[in-house]
Design a protein around this motif. Structure first.
Motif, PDB file in Angstrom:
ATOM      1  N   ASP A 106      45.004  46.473  40.696  1.00  0.00           N
ATOM      2  CA  ASP A 106      44.182  45.427  39.974  1.00  0.00           C
ATOM      3  C   ASP A 106      43.940  44.400  40.545  1.00  0.00           C
ATOM      4  N   ASP A 121      42.011  40.597  39.800  1.00  0.00           N
ATOM      5  CA  ASP A 121      42.336  39.637  39.507  1.00  0.00           C
ATOM      6  C   ASP A 121      43.974  39.307  39.664  1.00  0.00           C
ATOM      7  N   ASN A 122      43.869  37.749  40.898  1.00  0.00           N
ATOM      8  CA  ASN A 122      45.206  37.075  41.245  1.00  0.00           C
ATOM      9  C   ASN A 122      45.930  38.116  41.991  1.00  0.00           C
ATOM     10  N   ASP A 165      49.995  44.954  40.428  1.00  0.00           N
ATOM     11  CA  ASP A 165      48.978  44.241  39.683  1.00  0.00           C
ATOM     12  C   ASP A 165      50.091  43.406  39.318  1.00  0.00           C
ATOM     13  N   ASP A 166      49.664  41.719  39.254  1.00  0.00           N
ATOM     14  CA  ASP A 166      50.185  40.788  39.660  1.00  0.00           C
ATOM     15  C   ASP A 166      50.883  40.141  38.096  1.00  0.00           C
TER      16      ASP A 166
HETATM   17 MG   LIG Z   1      45.401  40.340  37.427  1.00  0.00          MG
END
Ligand SMILES: [Mg+2]
Length: 203
Positions: A5, A7-8, A153-154
């Motif tokens: 992933d 973002d973050n 992934d977050d």
């Molecule tokens: Mg993310």
């Protein structure tokens, strides 16, 4: 194929929300300590729209303030050295819901270029191994189409989604250790942790 992933997971926004909210005079200093404090403050004063707008600015023109999580570059470089294919798969709208219409996909691609993701002498990830999907369904379909064997992934709710492709090893990236990982999801608090997990069992 290891899917990651964006973002973050690759990009850390920890200090960016507070800084940009202060720059734009959206919050007082005491409410600018974290993403959550900015959001909660704007909600508490009935400025949800400002919060939405702020996200469009941060995922767009102020992505330049964001940084990579430590160890991300090394992770991708090691994948390349080991001939393990890797891809970035993100769900991110092309344009913000509110405010100025910055191209958020272009901003994300610029971030990757600026941080040397596509430099042949550096990370060397091919540009065509980066996918920005407009919807969560699109992201899940992309993970399946790429034949990812592992995905990082977050967001626990993405990894736990009933439509998540079966047979994919799922790793929750949770640097703040906020979440109880869903069933059959492993958890990593850092990129060093991710590498330890992947070294333990075949990826
Ligand atoms: Mg993310």
């Amino acid at each position: 194929m290891i899917g990651v992933d964006f973002d973050n997971t690759i990009v850390r926004y920890d200090d960016v929300f507070g800084r940009v909210a202060l720059d734009l005079d959206l919050v007082p200093p005491h409410a600018a300590t974290s993403k959550t404090s900015v959001r909660d403050h704007l909600r508490s004063i009935g400025q949800e729209d400002r919060w939405t707008e702020l996200q469009g600015i941060i995922y767009g023109p102020r992505m330049s303030d964001a940084e990579m999580f430590p160890g991300v570059a090394e992770f991708f470089a090691r994948c390349r050295a080991a001939d393990t294919p890797a891809a970035i798969v993100s769900h991110r709208t092309r344009f913000p819901y509110l405010g100025e219409q910055h191209d958020l996909h272009a901003a994300a691609r610029n971030f990757l270029s600026r941080h040397g993701f596509h430099d042949d002498a550096g990370i060397g990830l091919p540009v065509d191994c980066v996918f920005f999907e407009e919807t969560k369904d699109g992201k899940l379909a992309r993970i399946a189409a790429l034949g990812c064997t592992t995905f990082i992934d977050d967001l626990p709710e993405l990894l736990a989604d009933p439509r998540f492709p079966s047979g994919v090893r799922r790793i929750l990236f949770d640097p703040s250790q906020l979440h109880e990982p869903p069933l059959d999801v492993e958890v990593a608090a850092s990129w060093a942790d991710v590498e330890r997990l992947l070294a333990k069992a075949g990826s």
